[in-house]
Structure formats: C-alpha cells, structure tokens
Design a protein around this motif. Structure first.
Motif: not given
Lengths: 461, 461
Positions: A457-461, B17-20
């Motif tokens: 996962f990405c950080i922050g999710k 690509r990121s959480a949101i």
C-alpha cells in the motif's frame, strides 16, 4: 472490535506543488489533537460528520495554514475509528510542518497501508476487500479497474464466504455423525454430500482457471511482434503507438533484445514485444537473438507475424509460421507495405494464408489497416475472456490458497468414495475451510503475512 | 456579484499513485451534476455543507469509484459559488475517468488558477490576497511561508487599502475646493495636506525599501564562498550541506563556473555560491573565472572568505579582502584547517582580522566551528530584517505599482509646494490611487494582466 489506542497521521495525496494536499489522522484522540491547534471556536471535539474551515497554529502560536477539516467520527469511518482529514495548501513545506506539529503533539507517522490495516482489524473490511483497495489504486485501465472495484465491493469475498459457509454446513453434518458415532446413526446422505463437495470443488476450479485471465488483465496481454528482418516491424510498432502515445508507457525489457511497450486498447492493456528478425542465423550472437524471439513467442498469447507484401515469398512466410506458431497462440499475419504491393501479390497472400491464421494487409506508412489490427487484438481479448466465471481471480495469494483448498477437497471426495473414517474426512474439510478463511483474513495469526500484504500500500491509505 | 454560468472541474492534488486524490468542481450546477452520477440516495442537490459517502457511476452504469463528497454551497465557499470536492482513490486512471465523465456531462476543464480567479471576481478576495495563495503554495521555508500567510490573510491588502482611503479623503477635499473654485473658498489647509501626503509617501517608501528583503526571503540570501585555491572551499561547502542534505536542492548555475546550492537555516533560505579560487590569473580563461567571482561577490549579500589557517599569509588575506569586500556586503572570514594550525597562527589571525570583518576559525574535517558559521549567517539575516516595516514587499508587480505611486505622490508634494492649480494636483492623486487599486485588483480592465497573474497558479486552485 479491535481498538488501537494511538493516533496515526500521514499525507494521503502525492508529494508535489498543487492546489491542495490532504493529511489524514485516525485514532481515538484525533479530534482533541486538532482542537488544540485549531483557531476555529466552532470546532469542538467530538464533532459530527462535518466540514469546518479553520486556521491551524503551531506551538509557538504561528499560523501553520488555513485549512478545511473533514471529520468522520467512529464507527462510520474508513478505519472504524475517529478520522480527520486536513485539506491544506499543496506545499510540501506546509504539509511537513503540519505533520511535524501533530507528531510533537503525540501522533505517530503511519506506515504503508496502516489505515486500511486498522479498517481490517476493526472489521470494516475483510482481507480480500482490503487487497481490492490497493488494486484499485494501482489500476491503469478499465479492465483492471473493474476487477478491483468488484473485489473492493465484496463480490469476490461474498463468493468465497458463500463456499466456506457451505463447507461449514457440510462439516457440521459430518461432525454430528462423529458425535453419535457409537450409535451408528447416519445424519448425512453420503451420496448427497459427495455431490455437494464436487459442486463446491468445481466452483473453486473455475476460479483457479480464471487466474490466467486475471493475470492477463493485471499485467497486459503479451503480444509478440515477429517477422523477417526489414518487414517493417519497428514502423508498424510506431504506427500503432503513435495515436495512443499519451497512454503508452515503457517497460524495461527483461532480456537484452526484446523491447516492451504497453498500449491500452478499449480499456485493455496489451504488452507489445518487439523481437529480433527471424532468418538463418549468420553467427552465434544472432542465433541467440532468434532463440529469444522463439521463446518470447512460446510464452505469448498473441503473435503478430509481419512480412513484406511486395517482396517476401509467401512460401517462406508459411514455413516460418509452421516453425513458430504453437497451439493456443492466436496468430495474426500482417502483410505490410500494402502501398508498395500490386493486386496479384495481395491476392496470392489472401489465397494462401488461411485459417487458423488471420491475414491482414496493412500499410504502416499510409496508416491503412491499423484500426483493423487493433480490432483483431481486442477481439482476441474477448475470446480469452469468454467462458470465464463472472468473478475473475487475479491475486496470487488467493490463487495459492484456492489451489490448496482444491487439494483438500479432492481428498474429501476420494475419502467419501473410499469410505474412509468420518474424522479423517472432517479434517480435510476443516483444512479446505481454513484456506478460504485465509483469503478473507479470518483467523490469520501471522503478522508477517499482514505486513507483507499491507506493505504494497501507499502511506496514507 | 459577478456570476459565471458554467461549471469548472480539475484535479486539485498532484498526479501520481496515492491513497486519495481530490477533484474539485465549482459553478452553479455542480451539485446537480454530481447528483446524476451519485448512487447515494441521501445526496440531493442542493445539499448543506456536508460530507457524503457515495458511489459514482459512469453513463453506462459502470462504477467509477467509491468516493467521499464534500459540499460547500454558495456563498460560503472558496470561489463564492457552489463547490463540490470529490475524494476518490488515488489512481490516475480513476481521476481521469471521473473528470472525463463530468466533462461529458457538461463541466469544463479549469485553467490554471481559475478557481481563485472566480474567488477574485466574486469578491471573496482581492488580487493581492489571491497572489498570497500562490506564494503560499510555492513556499519552501518558514520565512516564505510567513510572508505568504500574511499576504493571504490580508495584512498587506489592508495596509494598501488604508493608504488608498487616506488618498481618497485627500482627493475629495481638493475636488471640493475645485467645485467651489470660483468662490475662492479654501477647504483644505495646504500645509496639513502636504504633511499628510509626505506621511503617506513615507509609508510607501518603507514598503518599497522592504522589497530587497522580500526578494531575499523569496529567492534566498545570496552568499558567496570565495578564497584562495586549496583553502578548502569545497570541503567547507560539503561540511555545511551534509547535515542538511535532506533539504538541500541544486540550482543550475547561471554561469559556467559558479555552483549554487540552497540551504535552509532556521527557516531562511541561503543561496550558497561556490566560486573559482582567487589568485593572479595564469591565463585568459582563468582571468575570466576570477572576473566572474568578483562579480558574484559584488551582487551578494554575504561573503564567506576562506583561507588556510596553517599555510596562508594573513597579509595576503587582508590584501584580498581589501580588493573584494564592498560596502554593504557582510564579510565572514573563515580560517579553515584549524586542526592543522598551531596556537600562534590562530592568535596572529585573531589579532589582525578585525571589524568590519568577522573572523571565525573552522575545521571542516573535525566539524568544528560549523554551527558558529551557521549562527553568523542567521544573525546576518536578522540584521537585514531589522528596521523593516512589519509588512514586507516581495511581489514585483506590487513593487512596480508602488514605484509609480511614489512618483505621482512626489509630483503632488512638489505641486503643493509650488502652488500649482488644484486640478493638476488632483490628477496626480487620482493616478497614485489608481496604482494602489491595481495592487488590490480594483478597476482592472486588462484581461492580460489577470491571465498573467493566474497562469502562475496550479490547475485545480
């Protein structure tokens, strides 16, 4: 419910200069943490699910930023805990200052996927759905996106849970029989049970079979472009890519001589693999190049074989195809340089190159036949796609669990047939159930497995 | 209020690509646009300022994503219009699909800064505050950040508006006199008026003077490192940078021979400029290098002059300093290689290198004296900073407007002294007021100017 006592914080949007950046905090105390830093008197902890404009101050009373606070009180939040999302101005400096302030105030920087891991621990989603979240973020085309959305929304989980529930029912019948074993009572009709396990096993086999399709969707359909030297392979590749340049990406070739480019057609990814020309090898190095080409073709789903319509001998083309075309590979034979060929050359090719090969005359220079080629590629994807279950398996962890599940179920079927003792059959059923539970993340005791999953996962999710 | 009839849309977070990711829409119809695509029955247009979980569907009924909708109804929103912010999963593909869907539904992709431009047109902020928004996003250290926050919150605008209001009062007195001109009435005490304009002019001059400081904060304090060859300049530069490597950035040198590195100390940016060694030129090329060094020094705020404490002659050092140190440049004389020097060499240097030079013994190798050097740099920033107005000018558009404003005010002062006709004086006052209004964005008719200002913004802000 599993409860964490600490508060985690992370940037949830990518780094870089932008209109806004979002920082996310989750934990029991996040509203209090923000209330201490917020200049807005209206913002009081605990708030409702609500939006606030506010100014944030650092511990020296200096303004950090003017922000929008989005509050999601437990339990109706992503993690199941109190969540606050801080929308600040999109400067890396400001994001860093705000995070540093809350870390000084006691929040902890979150690890990759830690918010989703909390959602999993707090029962907000099972493991397969959590894995759908990361697939969704990674999705780059429509097929991947639809696959991930399905998984995130629980279609796959429900299917697995349904199979598991049937196994539970089945196990309970067998075990009931065991309890009354001495009395020689038969609760379960062995024939019915066997039929039922065979049915479950067949569903699982369908899922396992869909994995190659899932993989194709995830990684792109491998499509080799091969042909005699100077047939115009590079020109064709460029002609195909040109119109789609915006959504083309380079993938580093795994071998020295093969170049891969990904193209998205109608929401499907195709990995176009350019290869060395096929001819009688002049030396050892060239021989190696040709060997690699033949290997690439053997592992591909589609072969685009290219020849020069004006100059090549059709008999040589047919001989090449004989050599390289293997069963299971769809072959599109492209007669290039249509602009230079005459009518009789075209007719000769059309007459000799017949099914199972698909012949297509093309002019890369005049951009003729390119759309037809793309349509053939898309058509082949749908041929691959047809006859699959509505749920497509694409996660190798799930794939491995289902393989082990099937192994146990086959033992159950054999056991029932051979009349082995009910307690042995029950053990195999429990094992099969255990594998389905692993997919859903139930009864997982290994932190390593979870760490491994969430580290994607990405950080922050 | 100025109203736009169309709805604009843009991604407001950086690509990647990121959480949101956050997509922002502004305009009268944005709630209706979203209501058509939202699966959540509770979401009805127009909503209150509120958060909704929802599923978005495309026009084929396929799921686009599961999102959070943040609604900001007019007029209490950033733009003053209805705003909706869509937080979706941070995949470029998903963001693109959602934006494309709303564009198909009639929204228009926003240009750079178009949301803030609407905020300006709808009277939510004046032009100087809008410019503060972009400076805030661009801020990379504490000083830039504080400067921008001040401007965004309107400190600077209020000051300019205050000066303009005094000029309006002043102009009305003069014009009243003009109306009654034939009757030979004097409403205004000329001496009082003159005093008042001189006072306003002095405020404006202070602001103009603060521009060099504002520029320093914005671009970093230019700090030249010079010295004899082999004095250890590169070692010192590396020693200073090492501890701060994380926040060091490279800036392409504008000249072939000078290398610039930006270091942030105590929230202030210093542009460290490494130069060619100073000595008798051996050839033409070297002479050119030395000429560049001397030019760099002449344009710098701080000079770090470096010599070898163990080997250099102090008299040569003093002769160099005589050549290169110009008034207005703070000179820090660093005696390097303290680890190799003996007590008497140190004492000789301390005895001879006296004010206005600051002598500092340093050992780059043993990391001695480096913190003292950094403290001296910060100290010099505060010396530059002192005696400035509390509002620091850092925008060259404002600077140019204030220069023109001062020109007009000086004409007014001269005119009052020379007793020129009141209508001429009134014209100059109007011109000065016009310049202050330009800063605030009042009465601006040139679309080019606005386009130019807002083109510096990111898309989505």
């Amino acid at each position: 419910m599993y409860h964490h006592s600490d508060n985690i914080i992370a940037r949830s949007t990518p780094p870089g200069r932008s209109a806004i950046a979002v920082i996310r905090m989750s934990g029991p105390g996040v509203f209090d943490l923000v209330a201490r830093r917020a200049g807005n008197k209206k913002f009081k902890a605990p708030p409702k699910r609500q939006l606030f404009f506010s100014t944030l101050f650092d511990d020296k009373g200096q303004i950090l930023d003017e922000v929008v606070l989005a509050c999601f009180p437990e339990p109706n939040s992503y993690t199941g805990e109190n969540i606050i999302e801080i929308s600040c101005h999109g400067s890396n400096f400001i994001v860093q200052q705000i995070i540093e302030q809350f870390v000084r105030d006691g929040a902890r920087p979150a690890g990759p996927g830690e918010f989703t891991m909390r959602a999993f621990f707090n029962g907000k989603m099972d493991l397969a759905r959590a894995e759908g979240v990361i697939d969704l973020i990674d999705s780059e085309n429509r097929s991947q996106h639809q696959l991930a959305i399905g998984q995130l929304r629980g279609g796959f989980s429900e299917r697995i849970a349904g199979l598991r529930d049937r196994l539970i029912h089945f196990a309970s019948l067998i075990e009931l029989e065991l309890d009354f074993g001495e009395e020689d009572v038969e609760f379960a009709d062995k024939g019915e049970l066997e039929k039922s396990v065979i049915e479950i096993n067949s569903f699982i086999s369908d899922l396992i079979d869909s994995f190659s399709m899932g993989n194709v969707i995830k990684k792109g359909i491998s499509t080799v472009i091969a042909g005699r030297p100077n047939a115009g392979k590079s020109t064709l590749l460029n002609a195909i890519l040109e119109e789609e340049r915006a959504i083309v990406s380079d993938i580093e070739g795994t071998t020295r001589d093969a170049i891969e480019e990904v193209i998205h057609l109608d929401g499907v990814a195709f990995r176009l693999i350019d290869t060395a020309g096929i001819r009688e090898a002049g030396d050892v190095v060239e021989e190696m190049g040709i060997k690699i080409t033949l290997e690439k073709i053997a592992h591909s789903a589609i072969l685009i074989y290219l020849f020069d319509l004006a100059l090549s001998s059709i008999d040589e083309v047919l001989a090449d195809l004989e050599n390289v075309a293997k069963p299971g590979i769809k072959v599109i034979v492209v007669g290039n340089k249509l602009d230079l060929a005459n009518e009789s050359q075209l007719k000769a090719a059309q007459g000799k190159i017949v099914l199972p090969y698909h012949f297509l005359p093309v002019s890369s220079v005049e951009k003729k036949g390119l759309q037809e080629l793309k349509n053939l590629l898309i058509e082949h994807f749908h041929e691959l796609d047809s006859g699959q279950t509505d749920t497509v398996l694409h996660n190798s962890r799930h794939y491995n669990a289902l393989l082990r599940c099937r192994e146990s179920l086959e033992k159950v079927i054999e056991g029932l047939k051979a009349g082995v003792p009910a307690d042995l059959v029950a053990m195999d059923i429990r094992h099969a159930m255990g594998q389905l539970n692993t997919i859903l993340g139930r009864g997982i005791s290994s932190d390593d497995l979870l760490q491994n999953i969430f580290s994607r996962f990405c950080i922050g999710k």
